[in-house]
Structures are given as C-alpha cells and as structure tokens.
Design an enzyme around this catalytic site. Structure first.
Site, mmCIF file in Angstrom:
data_model
loop_
_atom_site.group_PDB
_atom_site.id
_atom_site.type_symbol
_atom_site.label_atom_id
_atom_site.label_comp_id
_atom_site.label_asym_id
_atom_site.label_seq_id
_atom_site.Cartn_x
_atom_site.Cartn_y
_atom_site.Cartn_z
ATOM 1 N N ASN A 26 0.849 -1.193 0.000
ATOM 2 C CA ASN A 26 0.000 0.000 0.000
ATOM 3 C C ASN A 26 0.887 1.247 0.000
ATOM 4 O O ASN A 26 2.112 1.153 -0.003
ATOM 5 C CB ASN A 26 -0.946 -0.022 1.207
ATOM 6 C CG ASN A 26 -0.180 -0.124 2.510
ATOM 7 O OD1 ASN A 26 0.558 0.778 2.872
ATOM 8 N ND2 ASN A 26 -0.323 -1.256 3.194
ATOM 9 N N ASP A 45 -4.457 -6.716 4.871
ATOM 10 C CA ASP A 45 -5.536 -7.557 5.419
ATOM 11 C C ASP A 45 -5.512 -8.949 4.787
ATOM 12 O O ASP A 45 -6.029 -9.901 5.353
ATOM 13 C CB ASP A 45 -6.895 -6.904 5.137
ATOM 14 C CG ASP A 45 -7.085 -5.634 5.954
ATOM 15 O OD1 ASP A 45 -6.532 -5.575 7.069
ATOM 16 O OD2 ASP A 45 -7.749 -4.699 5.473
ATOM 17 N N LYS A 61 9.161 -16.322 -11.278
ATOM 18 C CA LYS A 61 8.330 -15.212 -11.760
ATOM 19 C C LYS A 61 7.115 -15.765 -12.509
ATOM 20 O O LYS A 61 7.255 -16.643 -13.376
ATOM 21 C CB LYS A 61 9.180 -14.336 -12.702
ATOM 22 C CG LYS A 61 8.436 -13.126 -13.176
ATOM 23 C CD LYS A 61 9.290 -12.271 -14.099
ATOM 24 C CE LYS A 61 8.413 -11.211 -14.736
ATOM 25 N NZ LYS A 61 8.916 -10.755 -16.005
ATOM 26 N N PHE A 97 -4.894 2.799 14.686
ATOM 27 C CA PHE A 97 -5.191 3.799 13.661
ATOM 28 C C PHE A 97 -6.283 3.242 12.747
ATOM 29 O O PHE A 97 -6.334 2.031 12.518
ATOM 30 C CB PHE A 97 -3.947 4.087 12.812
ATOM 31 C CG PHE A 97 -3.082 5.185 13.364
ATOM 32 C CD1 PHE A 97 -2.441 5.039 14.578
ATOM 33 C CD2 PHE A 97 -2.912 6.366 12.657
ATOM 34 C CE1 PHE A 97 -1.631 6.048 15.090
ATOM 35 C CE2 PHE A 97 -2.106 7.388 13.147
ATOM 36 C CZ PHE A 97 -1.470 7.232 14.362
ATOM 37 N N LYS A 121 -14.524 -0.353 15.490
ATOM 38 C CA LYS A 121 -13.167 -0.907 15.596
ATOM 39 C C LYS A 121 -12.688 -0.852 17.048
ATOM 40 O O LYS A 121 -12.100 -1.803 17.567
ATOM 41 C CB LYS A 121 -12.230 -0.088 14.690
ATOM 42 C CG LYS A 121 -10.902 -0.731 14.425
ATOM 43 C CD LYS A 121 -10.160 -0.027 13.292
ATOM 44 C CE LYS A 121 -8.848 -0.722 13.004
ATOM 45 N NZ LYS A 121 -8.110 -0.139 11.909
ATOM 46 N N LYS A 165 -12.137 -4.479 18.837
ATOM 47 C CA LYS A 165 -10.726 -4.850 19.029
ATOM 48 C C LYS A 165 -10.219 -4.523 20.422
ATOM 49 O O LYS A 165 -9.043 -4.666 20.711
ATOM 50 C CB LYS A 165 -9.880 -4.183 17.949
ATOM 51 C CG LYS A 165 -10.477 -4.491 16.572
ATOM 52 C CD LYS A 165 -9.533 -4.399 15.450
ATOM 53 C CE LYS A 165 -10.245 -4.817 14.170
ATOM 54 N NZ LYS A 165 -9.423 -4.790 13.001
#
Ligand SMILES: Cc1cc2nc3c(=O)[nH]c(=O)nc-3n(C[C@H](O)[C@H](O)[C@H](O)COP(=O)(O)O)c2cc1C
Length: 432
Positions: A240, A310, A320, A355, A369, A373
């Site tokens: 990301n 995730d 490859k 976060f 969340k 959590k």
C-alpha cells in the site's frame, strides 16, 4: 519546520573539533526562518572563524566579553533578553563544568549565567572525557536544573577512536532544537507552544516536568509503522501507499519524551531521526504480527500506526509468474489481525492505540473498531480530507476513545499530530 519560524536563537560554540558541524546548523536555523546570533568561546575560534560564523548567521559574532566592538556594554544581558532559546553545540567538557559551577569567565559562560529561558547543550568529546565522573556529574546537575542535554552519538571520533561522544549531525540537532522550541519556547501570545504551561525560569527541571513528560519517561512502547509487503513471486508484491512518516514522527516524539521505543517497521522510505530503543524491521503482515505479539506482554503501551495488509496471497510462486493468454485470479487469505490480538490479551494497566484509515462512514467504523478490538483509542483519518493520510507531510485526525469522546483535530504537520496523540494518551489510563 514551523516551530523555529521567527524564533530568536543564540548558538553558543565552545572549543571542540565538532564546531564545524555547527556551521551547517546555523544554515538550517536560518533556512527555517529563525534569527541566529552566535557566541563563541576563545577556544571555539581556534576551530571556526568569525568570518564564517558572521556570514552564515548574518549577525555580528559575540566573543569578547570586554570587546569595544560590543554594541551594548552588557551584551551578555541584552542577548539573553533578546533570545528565545540558547543552544550550545558543541559543548566541551570544560564549558559544561563551568556551566555546572556557575563560572562566568568568557562571553558564553557569562551569557549562560544570565539566561533564564530554555537551554540545549550538546556534549561532544572523546569517550573517556564524556565518561569522566566529573563530566557525568556535571551533566546530571545541568539536567536536574532543567537544561536539555542532547545525548551524543556513538561512532568514529576525531581522535581516531570509536565510541560515545560524537556530536550528532546538524539535521538531528536541528530536529531536537525544534522539538524543544515547540514544547518549551514561548510563542507571540506569551504562552508555551506545548501542551503544558511551564515557568520560564526552569523550563523542565526534573521536579517540575510536565505530566506528559513524566508519563512517558522509561515506559516501554510498541510502535508499528509503515506498510507491509506480501510477495506474489520473486518480483512482485501486494502493498500500500504508507510511507511510514506518521510512525517515524511518533517514534521521535516518544524517544524525546523519554520512552523506550520498540519500533516494528515495515519497509519504507521514512526513518526516525532519533534512534529507537530497539528497531525490528519486518516485511510481511505475519512477521509484524509475530514481532508485536512477542513484545506485547512486556509493554506499557502499543501504538499501531502501520498499514498492515488484510490479505496475503495463498501461494507465493518460487519463479516469476509468466503472462498467460487470459486474465488471472489471485487466491488470497486473511492475515492475522494484530490490533484485535493485542486487544484480546490486553492487561488492565496496558494501553492500546490503533489507527483507522477510512473512506466512508468514518466515525461509525472507528467506533466499531474500538469496541471490536478492545482498543483504548482509535486515531481516525479519512482519505476524504485533503492533506490527510498517505504520502503527505500533514494529517488531519479525529481521536475516538472508550469514554465516548470524539475529538476532531485541525490539519497539522505529522510531527504535531504525533505530539497531540501522545498528549492525549495519559488520560486514557483513567478511563480503563
Ligand atoms: C584539536 C583539539 C580538539 C579538541 N576537541 C575537543 C572536544 O571535542 N571536546 C572537548 O570537550 N574538548 C576538546 N578539546 C579541548 C578543548 O579545546 C579545551 O578543553 C578548551 O579549554 C575548551 O575551552 P572552552 O570550553 O572555553 O571552549 C580539544 C582540543 C584540541 C587541541
């Protein structure tokens, strides 16, 4: 760096070989919009010339206590009135000893005695001089009196040996000064820019340190940062846009507040300026999970700022993957949820901060969340806010805690956001 814009800085140089680095520091201060005046001991002028110091600072040098060139006869007093901050770099063993004893026998030591605003000293010397019991005692005394003592680096020394005592590079001195200024220098409104109002006489003498400082001193903090990388084959990966900057700013702010930072960092271009207590580089979500779970039982606080994958590929090809005739379906499996796992094993005296980066129903998702959590605080940022999130120097966050408080913050630099988060954390313990 905004903290130094418009600030009046006195830079003191004493007679150490590292004085040449202070010339770069003058440039950085001036570039950041600060006004700089320099004060040199006679020995410092064996290492740098008045011409360099005056040219770079754009101001006359103050070095002769009784010099007829001094604009004011009591320049040490008028300069002390003028400045917001005194930085002494390099600070020799000799000058530190004089500071500790109150000796005022040259321009710099006299100025120090007349100075009642924040002072940063940067010891720089041979390791044996630094470890000499007299130097150790002098530094402790100065710390007790509220002087900010920047720890020297360990590395190659000018005397040809390796060890503690090396003056950090100008960029690090600059970042440390900016931090002190942000928290302890008075702004135009006459108040401290940091979270706590502190008397200017002793900016942070050990017995008068602000709550947020004493809270973090010696605390063990697990901090995750950056992206994770999930390989598809030896060439490609899923990842990301996280740069790790928010995590690096948190690491620096924690280190400067005296915490022991266990920095579990994914691959990224950003690195903390101040070496974390322990650096644990990882690549994958699974490695980040293992490192975090192993550390967590010993930690006082965890701040999970990493952007963890995730999902990871079910299979990683040894070779490859070749382009085929048709499209390609990728089989993915869920990775282990680090925040939820730490939340499940959280002890009553541990604090867990997560976060959340959302693109829709931001507050609802953050509240869920927090509950799901078992976190104590969620730092929410939305990609819908311009200037927030990945790959930019600023962030706009909302702090969502278990007491039901929702505290939106304005758009700020990531350094300031890190500072805001850490200012907020101590109150969480009362709520748990
Ligand atoms: C080449 C050379 C390098 C020196 N480097 C250092 C140093 O890095 N740190 C230090 O504490 N003293 C160093 N000294 C010793 C100081 O210059 C000496 O103690 C002097 O009296 C310091 O004066 P001041 O504190 O008034 O500037 C060095 C001396 C020489 C000759």
């Amino acid at each position: 760096m905004a903290a130094l814009k418009g600030k009046k800085i006195l830079l003191g140089l004493s007679g150490g070989i590292a004085a040449y680095k202070s010339l770069s520091l003058i440039r950085l201060f001036v570039k950041a919009g600060a006004e700089v005046k320099c004060v040199c001991t006679p020995a410092a002028l064996e290492f740098v010339t008045p011409l360099s110091v005056e040219t770079l600072s754009g101001n006359p040098l103050y070095s002769g206590l009784f010099s007829p060139k001094n604009e004011f006869k009591t320049a040490h007093v008028s300069l002390a009135d003028w400045a917001d901050l005194l930085v002494v770099a390099p600070a020799t063993a000799n000058t530190l000893a004089k500071f500790a004893c109150g000796i005022a026998d040259n321009a710099l030591t006299t100025l120090f005695n007349a100075f009642d605003k924040p002072v940063v000293v940067v010891p720089a010397m041979n390791t044996r001089m630094y470890r000499n019991p007299a130097t150790v005692a002098n530094l402790n005394l100065l710390k007790d009196r509220g002087v900010f003592v920047m720890e020297p680096d360990c590395g190659d020394l000018a005397c040809g040996t390796r060890g503690e005592g090396r003056m950090p590079e100008a960029e690090t001195l600059f970042a440390y000064t900016a931090w002190v200024c942000r928290h302890f220098c008075r702004n135009e409104a006459g108040t401290n820019s940091g979270a706590s109002a502190i008397s200017s006489q002793t900016p942070c003498a050990r017995n008068a340190r602000p709550d947020w400082w004493s809270f973090y001193e010696g605390k063990k903090v697990l901090l995750t940062a950056g992206p994770t990388v999930e390989a598809l084959d030896p060439v490609r990966f899923l990842s990301n846009h996280s740069s790790g900057l928010m995590g690096s700013c948190l690491a620096d702010e924690l280190s400067l507040r005296g915490a022991r930072v266990y920095f579990v960092s994914g691959p990224g271009s950003c690195h903390p300026r101040f070496a974390p207590y322990r650096l644990l580089p990882v690549q994958t979500a699974s490695q980040m999970y293992e490192a975090s779970m192993e550390l967590w039982p010993e930690m006082d606080l965890a701040i999970l700022s990493a952007a963890v994958a995730d999902y990871s590929p079910v299979e990683v090809s040894d070779q490859k993957i070749k382009k085929g005739e048709d499209g390609m379906l990728l089989a993915l499996q869920k990775t282990k949820d680090i925040l939820a796992s730490l939340g499940r094993t959280k002890k009553a005296d541990q604090i867990l901060v997560g976060f959340a980066l959302e693109t829709e129903n931001e507050l609802g998702n953050a509240r869920q969340k927090l509950e799901r959590k078992n976190a104590d605080l969620i730092v929410l940022n939305s990609l819908r806010n311009p200037g927030a999130g990945f790959a930019c120097a600023t962030n706009q966050v909302t702090l969502v805690d278990r007491k039901g408080n929702v505290v939106p913050q304005s758009l700020k630099s990531k350094e300031e956001v890190a500072s805001d988060i850490l200012d907020y954390v101590p109150a969480l313990l009362e709520a748990v």
